[in-house]
Write a protein that holds these residues in place. Structure first.
Motif, short mmCIF file in Angstrom:
data_model
loop_
_atom_site.label_atom_id
_atom_site.label_comp_id
_atom_site.label_asym_id
_atom_site.label_seq_id
_atom_site.Cartn_x
_atom_site.Cartn_y
_atom_site.Cartn_z
N PRO A 1 48.79 -12.01 125.14
CA PRO A 1 49.58 -13.20 124.78
C PRO A 1 49.98 -14.01 126.00
N LEU A 2 50.26 -13.33 127.10
CA LEU A 2 50.62 -14.04 128.32
C LEU A 2 49.42 -14.73 128.94
N ALA A 3 48.26 -14.08 128.84
CA ALA A 3 47.05 -14.61 129.46
C ALA A 3 46.56 -15.85 128.72
N SER A 4 46.91 -16.01 127.45
CA SER A 4 46.44 -17.16 126.69
C SER A 4 47.11 -18.45 127.17
N GLY A 5 48.30 -18.33 127.73
CA GLY A 5 49.00 -19.51 128.24
C GLY A 5 48.74 -19.69 129.72
N ALA A 6 49.47 -20.59 130.31
CA ALA A 6 49.31 -20.88 131.73
C ALA A 6 50.15 -19.93 132.59
N ASP A 7 50.95 -19.06 131.96
CA ASP A 7 51.84 -18.18 132.72
C ASP A 7 51.08 -17.13 133.54
N LEU A 8 49.99 -16.61 132.97
CA LEU A 8 49.27 -15.54 133.66
C LEU A 8 47.77 -15.84 133.58
N PRO A 9 47.21 -16.47 134.61
CA PRO A 9 45.79 -16.82 134.57
C PRO A 9 44.91 -15.57 134.60
N LEU A 10 43.66 -15.76 134.27
CA LEU A 10 42.69 -14.67 134.19
C LEU A 10 42.57 -13.93 135.52
N GLN A 11 42.58 -14.65 136.62
CA GLN A 11 42.46 -13.99 137.93
C GLN A 11 43.64 -13.06 138.20
N ALA A 12 44.82 -13.47 137.80
CA ALA A 12 46.00 -12.62 138.00
C ALA A 12 45.87 -11.36 137.16
N THR A 13 45.36 -11.51 135.93
CA THR A 13 45.17 -10.35 135.06
C THR A 13 44.15 -9.39 135.68
N ARG A 14 43.08 -9.94 136.19
CA ARG A 14 42.06 -9.11 136.86
C ARG A 14 42.66 -8.39 138.06
N GLY A 15 43.48 -9.10 138.81
CA GLY A 15 44.12 -8.49 139.97
C GLY A 15 45.02 -7.33 139.58
N ILE A 16 45.75 -7.50 138.50
CA ILE A 16 46.63 -6.43 138.02
C ILE A 16 45.81 -5.23 137.58
N VAL A 17 44.72 -5.49 136.85
CA VAL A 17 43.86 -4.39 136.41
C VAL A 17 43.24 -3.68 137.60
#
Length: 94
Positions: free
Chosen positions: A24-40
């Motif tokens: 849900p966070l990744a769908s908005g501008a709050d958490l871009p895909l690159q940040a999600t990848r970085g966290i993973v």
């Protein structure tokens, strides 16, 4: 162990849970895909570090066990030598 049983099944479940929780966070501008990848990637690195640390701990435990066994054998040998020398001693204790 396959993907159906054992610890390897937990890894995909954790990743799936994480991705569902963050989606849900990744769908908005709050958490871009690159940040999600970085966290993973950080999560994967953390899991690898935990695995290496656990393996190092097991190796250290084995090494300490072997060292303890060596010392115990040496102490037993010294005790037996001391006992033999005391029984062969010309001195008599009253």
């Amino acid at each position: 162990m396959g993907l159906i049983d054992g610890p390897s099944m937990r890894w995909p479940a954790h990743v799936a849970f994480f991705l569902v929780a963050v989606s849900p966070l990744a769908s908005g501008a709050d958490l871009p895909l690159q940040a999600t990848r970085g966290i993973v990637e950080q999560w994967v690195q953390t899991r690898q570090l935990i695995s290496r640390t656990r393996a190092d701990g097991e190796a250290m435990k084995e090494l300490l066990g072997q060292t303890k066994a060596i010392h115990e054998r040496e102490l037993q040998s010294l005790y037996e030598a001391l006992t033999r020398s005391n029984t062969n001693s010309p001195l008599v204790t009253l």
